[in-house]
Enzyme design. Structure first.
Site, short mmCIF file in Angstrom:
data_model
loop_
_atom_site.label_atom_id
_atom_site.label_comp_id
_atom_site.label_asym_id
_atom_site.label_seq_id
_atom_site.Cartn_x
_atom_site.Cartn_y
_atom_site.Cartn_z
CG ASP A 72 -1.94 -1.10 1.20
OD1 ASP A 72 -2.33 -1.51 0.09
OD2 ASP A 72 -2.32 -1.57 2.28
CG HIS A 75 9.00 -0.57 0.67
ND1 HIS A 75 10.17 -0.12 1.23
CD2 HIS A 75 9.13 -1.91 0.55
CE1 HIS A 75 10.98 -1.15 1.44
NE2 HIS A 75 10.37 -2.24 1.05
CG PHE A 100 16.09 -8.40 -13.32
CD1 PHE A 100 16.52 -7.42 -12.44
CD2 PHE A 100 14.74 -8.61 -13.46
CE1 PHE A 100 15.61 -6.67 -11.71
CE2 PHE A 100 13.82 -7.86 -12.74
CZ PHE A 100 14.26 -6.90 -11.86
#
Length: 141
Positions: A72, A75, A100
């Protein structure tokens, strides 16, 4: 060399299992190093390289396995950008490729679709990419 995260362990276990399956099929020797989270992948790779670059066991490729799950807060965006930029930097400074293998997903369904579901198996794909990059690297024995 597989460098994986502790965070989101169930997902990373699936990615690592797929990665090892391909490496074993092609009889590529491998080992795993674990770091706490996706943000720490690049440090783990660079640190391992610095400790082993003059040794017989130096890796010919790194495969970074992680999973960043959107929450939420912003970050998610910061971690995804940092990990992506870090792996780009490793590919520019290390003499061996860094693959990756980090999932950046919104939910469990997307994880399932990328660990053997309709979008394939990203752990296996990371290993296949590693094999292709090894073959393109002239300095790698």
């Amino acid at each position: 060399m597989i460098v994986r995260t502790e965070w989101n362990a169930a997902t990373i276990d699936k990615l690592e299992e797929g990665c090892k399956k391909i490496l074993d099929e092609y009889k590529v020797k491998h080992m795993t190093v674990t770091v706490p989270g996706a943000f720490e992948l690049t440090f783990g790779i660079k640190n391992y390289w610095e400790q082993h670059k003059y040794k017989d066991d130096k890796p010919c490729v790194f495969i970074a396995l992680g999973c960043v799950l959107r929450g939420d807060t912003p970050h998610f965006d910061y971690v995804c950008k940092a990990v992506t930029d870090g792996i780009v930097q490793l590919n520019l400074i290390l003499p061996v490729p860094t693959i990756f293998g980090v999932l950046t997903v919104d939910n469990q369904q997307q994880i399932d679709e990328r660990t053997g579901g309709k979008h394939g198996h990203k752990g296996e794909e990371a290993a296949i990419t590693a094999l292709k990059m090894i073959s393109k690297s002239p300095q790698i024995p």
